[in-house]
Motif scaffolding. Structure first.
Motif, mmCIF file in Angstrom:
data_model
loop_
_atom_site.group_PDB
_atom_site.id
_atom_site.type_symbol
_atom_site.label_atom_id
_atom_site.label_comp_id
_atom_site.label_asym_id
_atom_site.label_seq_id
_atom_site.Cartn_x
_atom_site.Cartn_y
_atom_site.Cartn_z
ATOM 1 N N THR A 95 36.799 52.656 33.064
ATOM 2 C CA THR A 95 37.826 53.131 33.978
ATOM 3 C C THR A 95 37.770 52.353 35.284
ATOM 4 N N ILE A 96 38.940 51.901 35.731
ATOM 5 C CA ILE A 96 39.069 51.194 37.004
ATOM 6 C C ILE A 96 39.889 52.101 37.910
ATOM 7 N N LYS A 97 39.336 52.501 39.066
ATOM 8 C CA LYS A 97 40.063 53.470 39.888
ATOM 9 C C LYS A 97 39.789 53.290 41.379
ATOM 10 N N ASN A 98 40.737 53.839 42.162
ATOM 11 C CA ASN A 98 40.608 53.897 43.619
ATOM 12 C C ASN A 98 40.442 52.511 44.255
ATOM 13 N N ILE A 99 41.272 51.558 43.828
ATOM 14 C CA ILE A 99 41.223 50.223 44.429
ATOM 15 C C ILE A 99 42.623 49.801 44.880
ATOM 16 N N THR A 100 42.654 48.940 45.892
ATOM 17 C CA THR A 100 43.912 48.404 46.404
ATOM 18 C C THR A 100 43.811 46.896 46.551
ATOM 19 N N PHE A 101 44.816 46.195 46.038
ATOM 20 C CA PHE A 101 44.963 44.761 46.287
ATOM 21 C C PHE A 101 46.150 44.595 47.229
ATOM 22 N N ASP A 102 45.933 43.986 48.368
ATOM 23 C CA ASP A 102 47.004 43.795 49.348
ATOM 24 C C ASP A 102 47.206 42.306 49.600
ATOM 25 N N GLY A 103 48.455 41.830 49.438
ATOM 26 C CA GLY A 103 48.764 40.429 49.703
ATOM 27 C C GLY A 103 48.290 39.468 48.636
ATOM 28 N N ALA A 104 48.131 39.936 47.406
ATOM 29 C CA ALA A 104 47.729 39.038 46.316
ATOM 30 C C ALA A 104 48.855 38.051 46.005
ATOM 31 N N LYS A 105 48.470 36.817 45.644
ATOM 32 C CA LYS A 105 49.445 35.799 45.264
ATOM 33 C C LYS A 105 48.963 35.106 43.995
ATOM 34 N N SER A 125 44.273 44.293 28.942
ATOM 35 C CA SER A 125 43.182 45.249 29.122
ATOM 36 C C SER A 125 43.267 46.409 28.143
ATOM 37 N N ARG A 126 42.103 47.010 27.872
ATOM 38 C CA ARG A 126 42.010 48.265 27.140
ATOM 39 C C ARG A 126 41.414 49.359 28.032
ATOM 40 N N ALA A 127 41.441 49.157 29.314
ATOM 41 C CA ALA A 127 40.818 50.103 30.249
ATOM 42 C C ALA A 127 41.774 51.232 30.626
ATOM 43 N N ASN A 128 41.247 52.185 31.377
ATOM 44 C CA ASN A 128 42.056 53.178 32.080
ATOM 45 C C ASN A 128 42.126 52.781 33.547
ATOM 46 N N PHE A 129 43.302 52.909 34.140
ATOM 47 C CA PHE A 129 43.506 52.572 35.547
ATOM 48 C C PHE A 129 43.991 53.827 36.266
ATOM 49 N N GLU A 130 43.261 54.254 37.295
ATOM 50 C CA GLU A 130 43.604 55.464 38.027
ATOM 51 C C GLU A 130 43.655 55.176 39.528
ATOM 52 N N ASN A 131 44.739 55.609 40.167
ATOM 53 C CA ASN A 131 44.871 55.457 41.614
ATOM 54 C C ASN A 131 44.643 54.016 42.060
ATOM 55 N N LEU A 167 48.791 46.225 28.129
ATOM 56 C CA LEU A 167 47.860 47.343 28.017
ATOM 57 C C LEU A 167 47.767 47.789 26.564
ATOM 58 N N THR A 168 46.540 47.764 26.030
ATOM 59 C CA THR A 168 46.285 48.132 24.637
ATOM 60 C C THR A 168 45.610 49.499 24.579
ATOM 61 N N PRO A 169 46.066 50.401 23.708
ATOM 62 C CA PRO A 169 45.513 51.756 23.667
ATOM 63 C C PRO A 169 44.345 51.903 22.698
ATOM 64 N N GLY A 170 43.669 53.024 22.827
ATOM 65 C CA GLY A 170 42.618 53.414 21.906
ATOM 66 C C GLY A 170 42.315 54.877 22.115
ATOM 67 N N SER A 171 41.241 55.364 21.537
ATOM 68 C CA SER A 171 40.868 56.764 21.679
ATOM 69 C C SER A 171 40.328 57.016 23.089
ATOM 70 N N GLY A 172 41.182 57.599 23.945
ATOM 71 C CA GLY A 172 40.752 57.912 25.301
ATOM 72 C C GLY A 172 40.939 56.798 26.305
ATOM 73 N N PHE A 173 41.503 55.667 25.914
ATOM 74 C CA PHE A 173 41.733 54.596 26.894
ATOM 75 C C PHE A 173 43.106 53.960 26.678
ATOM 76 N N GLY A 174 43.466 53.067 27.620
ATOM 77 C CA GLY A 174 44.792 52.461 27.599
ATOM 78 C C GLY A 174 45.801 53.269 28.379
ATOM 79 N N LYS A 175 45.399 53.730 29.588
ATOM 80 C CA LYS A 175 46.269 54.571 30.414
ATOM 81 C C LYS A 175 46.303 54.058 31.851
ATOM 82 N N ILE A 176 47.484 54.118 32.462
ATOM 83 C CA ILE A 176 47.638 53.832 33.891
ATOM 84 C C ILE A 176 48.218 55.084 34.530
ATOM 85 N N THR A 177 47.531 55.653 35.526
ATOM 86 C CA THR A 177 47.986 56.891 36.151
ATOM 87 C C THR A 177 47.919 56.796 37.672
ATOM 88 N N ASN A 178 48.853 57.478 38.331
ATOM 89 C CA ASN A 178 48.858 57.634 39.797
ATOM 90 C C ASN A 178 48.687 56.302 40.524
#
Length: 208
Positions: A1-11, A34-40, A67-78
Motif C-alpha cells: 500500500t502506498i498512501k499519504n504522499i504528495t507530488f507537487d510540480g512533477a514533470k 502497478s498492483r499496489a493500493n494507493f490511498e490519499n 493498474l492491475t487487480p488481485g485479491s485485496g489490491f489494485g485500488k486507488i482511493t481518496n
C-alpha cells in the motif's frame, strides 16, 4: 500500500517523436504499472507529456499508468490529480488503464483537475476501463477521440457508479464523446458481456 504522499510540480516527458516505436508505454507520476493500493495520494501542479507517435506510446495516467487487480489490491482511493497531461492513447487523469483479471481494479472517491488530452481513449478519471470507477469527480478539460468526463472507453464488465463530471469535453473523430463515457464497447469478449453506468451526473453543457 502506498498512501499519504504528495507530488507537487512533477514533470515527466517520454518518447521520441521520430521513433517508429514511439516509447512512453505505462507512464504515471507515482507508478507506470502497478498492483499496489494507493490511498490519499495527490499529484498537484504537474505535467506529463508523450512525444512518441509509435505503437508503444500509450497508457498514461496522472497517478498510475496501468493498474492491475488481485485479491485485496489494485485500488486507488481518496486521491487527486491537478495538472496537464498530453498523451496518446488510454490517457486518464487518475489512471490510464484500469484492468481486470478475475478481480477488478477500482478507483474510488478521486478527483481530476486541469487538462487531460490525447489522441484517443481519453477520460477525466480513466482512459480505458475494465474495472470499477465509483464516486469520482472530474473537473478537468478532456480532449481527444473517444473522450469522456469520467472514462474514455468502457470495456466488458466495467462499472461506472455515482460519478460526476463538471469539466469541458472536446471530442474528435467518430468513436464517441460523452459527459460521462466516450465509448462503451461491451462486446469485446462475448455477446453476453455487460457494462454498467449507474447514478452518474454530467453537470456541464460544454460537451462538443
Amino acid at each position: 500500500t502506498i498512501k499519504n504522499i504528495t507530488f507537487d510540480g512533477a514533470k515527466i516527458v517520454v518518447g521520441k517523436a521520430d521513433d517508429v516505436i514511439g516509447g512512453g508505454k505505462y507512464v504515471g507520476v507515482i507508478s507506470g504499472a502497478s498492483r499496489a493500493n494507493f490511498e490519499n495520494c495527490h499529484v498537484t501542479g504537474s505535467t506529463l507529456k508523450c512525444l512518441g507517435l509509435g505503437s508503444a506510446s500509450h497508457t498514461m495516467g496522472g497517478l498510475v499508468g496501468a493498474l492491475t487487480p488481485g485479491s485485496g489490491f489494485g485500488k486507488i482511493t481518496n486521491s487527486r490529480f491537478n495538472g496537464t497531461i498530453d498523451g496518446r492513447s488510454r490517457v486518464g487523469g487518475i489512471v490510464g488503464e484500469l484492468q481486470s483479471f478475475t478481480y477488478f481494479a477500482s478507483v474510488t472517491n478521486c478527483i481530476a483537475e486541469g487538462t487531460i488530452e490525447g489522441n484517443d481513449l481519453v477520460g477525466g478519471i480513466a482512459g480505458w476501463s475494465k474495472g470499477y470507477i465509483e464516486v469520482c469527480t472530474n473537473n478537468a478539460t478532456v480532449k481527444g477521440e473517444a473522450s469522456g468526463g469520467i472514462v474514455g472507453q468502457m470495456a466488458a464488465y466495467a462499472c461506472t457508479i455515482g460519478c460526476t463530471n463538471e469539466g469541458e469535453i472536446v471530442g474528435s473523430g467518430d468513436d464517441g464523446t460523452g459527459g460521462i463515457v466516450g465509448l462503451i464497447k461491451a462486446d469485446d469478449v462475448g455477446n453476453d458481456t455487460k457494462t454498467y453506468v449507474i447514478a452518474c451526473r454530467n453537470l456541464t453543457d460544454k460537451v462538443t
